[in-house]
Design a protein around this motif. Structure first.
Motif, PDB file in Angstrom:
ATOM      1  N   LYS A 200       0.840  -1.209   0.000  1.00 21.64           N
ATOM      2  CA  LYS A 200       0.000   0.000   0.000  1.00 21.64           C
ATOM      3  C   LYS A 200       0.874   1.257   0.000  1.00 21.64           C
ATOM      4  CE  LYS A 200      -3.616  -2.656   0.654  1.00 21.64           C
ATOM      5  NZ  LYS A 200      -4.543  -2.934  -0.464  1.00 21.64           N
ATOM      6  N   GLN A 206      -1.769   8.083   2.775  1.00 19.37           N
ATOM      7  CA  GLN A 206      -3.100   7.708   3.282  1.00 19.37           C
ATOM      8  C   GLN A 206      -3.723   8.896   4.026  1.00 19.37           C
ATOM      9  OE1 GLN A 206      -4.053   5.024   2.070  1.00 19.37           O
ATOM     10  NE2 GLN A 206      -2.191   3.818   1.747  1.00 19.37           N
ATOM     11  N   SER A 230     -10.482   2.392   4.965  1.00 22.72           N
ATOM     12  CA  SER A 230     -11.112   2.594   3.659  1.00 22.72           C
ATOM     13  C   SER A 230     -10.157   3.243   2.656  1.00 22.72           C
ATOM     14  CB  SER A 230     -12.383   3.433   3.852  1.00 22.72           C
ATOM     15  OG  SER A 230     -12.860   3.873   2.616  1.00 22.72           O
ATOM     16  N   SER A 232      -6.988   3.233   2.618  1.00 20.55           N
ATOM     17  CA  SER A 232      -5.843   2.353   2.324  1.00 20.55           C
ATOM     18  C   SER A 232      -6.299   1.030   1.727  1.00 20.55           C
ATOM     19  CB  SER A 232      -5.035   2.094   3.601  1.00 20.55           C
ATOM     20  OG  SER A 232      -5.834   1.451   4.575  1.00 20.55           O
ATOM     21  N   ASP A 233      -7.613   0.858   1.565  1.00 15.82           N
ATOM     22  CA  ASP A 233      -8.165  -0.395   1.039  1.00 15.82           C
ATOM     23  C   ASP A 233      -7.540  -1.590   1.769  1.00 15.82           C
ATOM     24  OD1 ASP A 233      -9.641  -2.117  -0.527  1.00 15.82           O
ATOM     25  OD2 ASP A 233      -8.161  -2.172  -2.148  1.00 15.82           O
ATOM     26  N   SER A 234      -7.609  -1.531   3.094  1.00 14.63           N
ATOM     27  CA  SER A 234      -6.983  -2.559   3.924  1.00 14.63           C
ATOM     28  C   SER A 234      -7.729  -2.646   5.253  1.00 14.63           C
ATOM     29  CB  SER A 234      -5.517  -2.195   4.202  1.00 14.63           C
ATOM     30  OG  SER A 234      -5.423  -1.224   5.245  1.00 14.63           O
TER      31      SER A 234
END
Ligand SMILES: [Zn+2]
Length: 258
Positions: A200, A206, A230, A232-234
């Protein structure tokens, strides 16, 4: 009261000025020039790393005798995003710029006020970011080595069964600020590492994304964590917070070799 508008020159997408200065005491023209240049540099360095912010910082200046450039500063968020700087104007511009306080206080504003109970998170964040900002601005060589040196002297407080979060919060309540700050900063040391391991973008990016989507909406730690997951899509932030809240601190340090 003289008010000057400032802007971070190289942030072209920022529609609002980056900050506004408020001279609360009498300062000579030379002092005003020096302090204005210091805050222009500090805000640009901070916003290069974490911003632009979706609001204008309100920067208040007061005189205070001291043996360092900024003997005291604090943030205040009631009606606007404020930083109050108590400055000793006998120091020169280079000494102001080399001082960590402005980077720390401006970093605080990247997150909403999270309440007393979560001061460890807010202070850990600002403490972690002050050195990232200073490294990026060319003022120090290695943020990581500064942070690990600061934590090394406090690590003994965390060799125990209470969690990292509880221990940092307790230390802050006992006014052992450095111990609480640098323990809290370990949250961000580990978050940075986990983001990197998962391919990431780094934490500062972020936080930049966070400004645009969420900064003005969120009002508590739970929302901030959800937003950071959200952007960081993690699940880095929620899982790490769970460990920070639940694992014995000694075990946390061992797990992440801190
Ligand atoms: Zn702080």
């Amino acid at each position: 009261m003289l008010v000057l508008l400032g802007s971070a020159g190289n942030i072209s997408m920022a529609a609002t000025p980056a900050y506004q200065l408020h001279w609360q005491h009498d300062f000579s023209a030379a002092e005003q020039a020096k302090l204005s240049q210091w805050l222009a540099f500090s805000s640009q360095a901070t916003l290069n790393q974490l911003g632009p912010y979706p609001f204008e910082m309100q920067l208040y200046l007061y005189r205070r005798p001291g043996n360092e450039p900024v003997p005291w500063a604090n943030t205040w968020r009631e009606h606007s995003q404020q930083i109050h700087f108590y400055v000793a104007p006998q120091f020169n511009k280079a000494q102001f710029i080399a001082d960590w306080t402005a980077y720390h206080e401006m970093a605080h504003l990247a997150l909403p006020y999270l309440g007393r109970r979560h001061a460890w998170f807010a202070e850990g964040f600002a403490s972690y970011m002050q050195y990232q900002i200073m490294q990026q601005a060319g003022l120090i060589d290695s943020a990581a080595s500064h942070i690990s040196t600061k934590f090394a002297v406090q690590r003994k407080h965390y060799l125990q069964q209470h969690s990292m979060a509880d221990t940092a919060a307790l230390l802050l309540s006992q006014r052992r600020f450095a111990a609480g700050y640098w323990g809290g900063a370990q949250f961000f040391v580990v978050a940075e590492r986990l983001l990197q391991q998962q391919g990431k973008a780094p934490l500062n990016q972020q936080i930049q994304r966070y400004q645009q989507c969420c900064r003005l909406q969120d009002t508590n730690l739970q929302q901030v964590i959800r937003s950071l997951d959200s952007v960081s899509d993690s699940t880095v932030f929620s899982q790490l917070l769970q460990q920070f809240n639940q694992l014995p601190a000694a075990q946390f340090l061992q797990l992440y070799q801190l």
